[in-house]
Design a protein around this motif. Structure first.
Motif, PDB file in Angstrom:
ATOM      1  N   MET A 263     118.140 -18.860  88.649  1.00 47.76           N
ATOM      2  CA  MET A 263     119.407 -18.966  89.373  1.00 47.76           C
ATOM      3  C   MET A 263     120.564 -18.489  88.497  1.00 47.76           C
ATOM      4  O   MET A 263     120.507 -18.582  87.276  1.00 47.76           O
ATOM      5  CB  MET A 263     119.671 -20.432  89.750  1.00 47.76           C
ATOM      6  N   MET A 268     123.053 -22.983  89.327  1.00 47.39           N
ATOM      7  CA  MET A 268     122.087 -23.933  88.771  1.00 47.39           C
ATOM      8  C   MET A 268     122.573 -25.355  89.022  1.00 47.39           C
ATOM      9  O   MET A 268     123.787 -25.603  88.984  1.00 47.39           O
ATOM     10  CB  MET A 268     121.927 -23.714  87.258  1.00 47.39           C
ATOM     11  N   PRO A 269     121.647 -26.312  89.245  1.00 51.80           N
ATOM     12  CA  PRO A 269     122.049 -27.698  89.510  1.00 51.80           C
ATOM     13  C   PRO A 269     123.028 -28.262  88.475  1.00 51.80           C
ATOM     14  O   PRO A 269     123.989 -28.924  88.811  1.00 51.80           O
ATOM     15  CB  PRO A 269     120.718 -28.457  89.484  1.00 51.80           C
ATOM     16  N   ASP A 295     116.786 -26.139  78.478  1.00 57.02           N
ATOM     17  CA  ASP A 295     115.767 -26.835  79.276  1.00 57.02           C
ATOM     18  C   ASP A 295     114.428 -26.890  78.547  1.00 57.02           C
ATOM     19  O   ASP A 295     113.717 -27.893  78.624  1.00 57.02           O
ATOM     20  CB  ASP A 295     115.578 -26.133  80.630  1.00 57.02           C
ATOM     21  N   ASN A 325     113.151 -31.821  85.989  1.00 57.47           N
ATOM     22  CA  ASN A 325     114.385 -31.369  86.635  1.00 57.47           C
ATOM     23  C   ASN A 325     115.448 -31.153  85.571  1.00 57.47           C
ATOM     24  O   ASN A 325     115.930 -32.123  84.969  1.00 57.47           O
ATOM     25  CB  ASN A 325     114.868 -32.405  87.657  1.00 57.47           C
ATOM     26  N   SER A 328     118.326 -25.646  84.925  1.00 57.50           N
ATOM     27  CA  SER A 328     117.935 -24.475  85.726  1.00 57.50           C
ATOM     28  C   SER A 328     117.155 -24.835  86.986  1.00 57.50           C
ATOM     29  O   SER A 328     116.746 -23.959  87.735  1.00 57.50           O
ATOM     30  CB  SER A 328     117.113 -23.506  84.867  1.00 57.50           C
ATOM     31  N   GLY A 329     116.953 -26.141  87.229  1.00 57.39           N
ATOM     32  CA  GLY A 329     116.206 -26.568  88.408  1.00 57.39           C
ATOM     33  C   GLY A 329     114.896 -27.246  88.030  1.00 57.39           C
ATOM     34  O   GLY A 329     114.720 -27.684  86.884  1.00 57.39           O
ATOM     35  N   LEU A 330     113.974 -27.301  88.981  1.00 60.07           N
ATOM     36  CA  LEU A 330     112.685 -27.956  88.746  1.00 60.07           C
ATOM     37  C   LEU A 330     111.714 -27.007  88.038  1.00 60.07           C
ATOM     38  O   LEU A 330     111.502 -25.889  88.499  1.00 60.07           O
ATOM     39  CB  LEU A 330     112.073 -28.403  90.081  1.00 60.07           C
ATOM     40  N   THR A 331     111.162 -27.471  86.928  1.00 62.18           N
ATOM     41  CA  THR A 331     110.140 -26.703  86.206  1.00 62.18           C
ATOM     42  C   THR A 331     108.774 -27.349  86.390  1.00 62.18           C
ATOM     43  O   THR A 331     108.575 -28.514  86.032  1.00 62.18           O
ATOM     44  CB  THR A 331     110.458 -26.610  84.701  1.00 62.18           C
ATOM     45  N   THR A 361     113.845 -15.876  96.357  1.00 62.08           N
ATOM     46  CA  THR A 361     112.791 -16.818  95.964  1.00 62.08           C
ATOM     47  C   THR A 361     111.447 -16.113  96.154  1.00 62.08           C
ATOM     48  O   THR A 361     111.137 -15.604  97.221  1.00 62.08           O
ATOM     49  CB  THR A 361     112.841 -18.089  96.841  1.00 62.08           C
TER      50      THR A 361
END
Length: 362
Positions: A263, A268-269, A295, A325, A328-331, A361
């Motif tokens: 993202m 990013m979150p 991350d 989480n 950068s999001g969920l890994t 995506t």
């Protein structure tokens, strides 16, 4: 004396490797800064593993983006007894170094290496927190074909594992969709003069040009294309999709469309808050890889917590079951160590400023 020694924190070394000298040192430093910020934050909060207070120490090494130096650096990190390695940056350094970490049983998390080969060697130690060129190349090609209706392309790569890998993936998707590839030229990652290649390409009059390489060469390539009045859009990957590209390419960036794995920082979150902390700490803007390196450190520490150990084998054993989480999001990792849900962001430049064009995506 004995009591204070018993109370002392256990120091756990986190290895980091990236180019800190040479043409792309700004990208290596960006990645290192991301890892350093995470280490400092974790130490400030306090970390306890298996009832023992742990202090993290970043063991940062310079691989100069050179495969030969990268293997020496990898051996040094092994000898330094690091618990995990964050790095390298380039695919051309990550791939040869990965054999050394595999032999030592050390988990390697790359925040930047995008060549698919990195995780296709059968090692249990290789992980990455960015999408691959097998996703990035097609994302660029599909945008060229579907949105810009490109029918002909010229392809150029810098002969590195990264640049060639990305250009080949773009070319494969383009051909599969009926696009005519007029030529595929090769340069190198130290080149500064592209006029001979560009003059040939100008004569071919392609709708678009794909350049596989870093910003240090991608910038001059685009600048010289503009000087030769080449109107074709130039597609570039994450290594060139930087804030520095406009400085290197001048007004040539007006013709650039580029991609980044993951993202956009703004989307990013935890991106905007991370950016504030990063700029406050390092007094410079985020380039690309800092949030992924940040991350990666937290993912390594999450593995230590889940394993309740700082032992190499125990950390490695729980890495495949990561569900983290982060910024950068969920890994989550697939069986190879690649991201289960990769995302590609596409950008263009307006007046030298990079802005988000599309999010794909995969």
């Amino acid at each position: 004396m004995f009591a204070s020694a018993a109370q002392a924190d256990t120091v756990v070394k986190i290895g980091h490797a990236a180019p800190l000298t040479g043409e792309i040192a700004h990208l290596g430093k960006d990645q290192e800064n991301g890892a350093r910020l995470a280490v400092e934050e974790i130490n400030k909060k306090g970390l306890t593993i298996a009832g023992q207070k742990v202090t993290l120490e970043l063991d940062a090494q310079d691989d100069a983006a050179d495969p030969r130096i990268a293997t020496q650096v990898a051996q040094k990190l092994v000898d330094d007894k690091v618990a995990v390695v964050i790095g390298h940056l380039n695919s051309g350094t990550s791939i040869p170094a990965s054999k050394i970490y595999s032999d030592a049983g050390i988990a390697q998390i790359s925040p930047a290496a995008t060549n698919p080969q990195y995780t296709l060697q059968g090692f249990k130690t290789t992980f990455r927190v960015v999408s691959t060129d097998a996703q990035q190349g097609p994302a660029l090609a599909n945008y060229a074909i579907k949105t810009l209706k490109v029918k002909t392309v010229a392809v150029v790569d810098d002969a590195t594992a990264y640049g060639k890998g990305l250009a080949d993936e773009f070319e494969k998707t383009a051909k599969a969709n009926g696009v005519t590839v007029l030529s595929h030229e090769t340069t190198n990652d130290k080149a500064v003069d592209f006029r001979a290649i560009l003059t040939k390409i100008k004569g071919e009059r392609p709708d678009a040009i794909m350049y596989g390489g870093m910003d240090a060469t991608g910038g001059p390539f685009v600048r010289q294309a503009k000087q030769l009045a080449i109107k074709a859009k130039v597609f570039e990957g994450d290594g060139a999709c930087t804030e520095k590209l406009s400085e290197l390419a001048g007004q040539g960036t007006d013709n650039v469309i580029c991609s980044q794995p993951g993202m956009a920082l703004s989307k990013m979150p935890g991106g905007p808050a991370f950016e504030q902390r990063y700029v406050a700490r390092f007094k410079q803007p985020v380039q690309i890889y800092a949030p992924f390196a940040y991350d990666a450190v937290y993912i390594a520490v999450d593995a230590m917590k889940r394993a309740n150990s700082t032992d190499l084998a125990k950390i490695l054993a729980v890495m495949p079951s990561t569900r983290y989480n982060g910024i950068s999001g969920l890994t989550q990792f697939d069986a190879k160590g690649d991201l289960k849900t990769p995302v590609i962001s596409l950008y263009h430049y307006t007046g030298g400023k990079k802005s988000l064009l599309d999010v794909v995506t995969m």
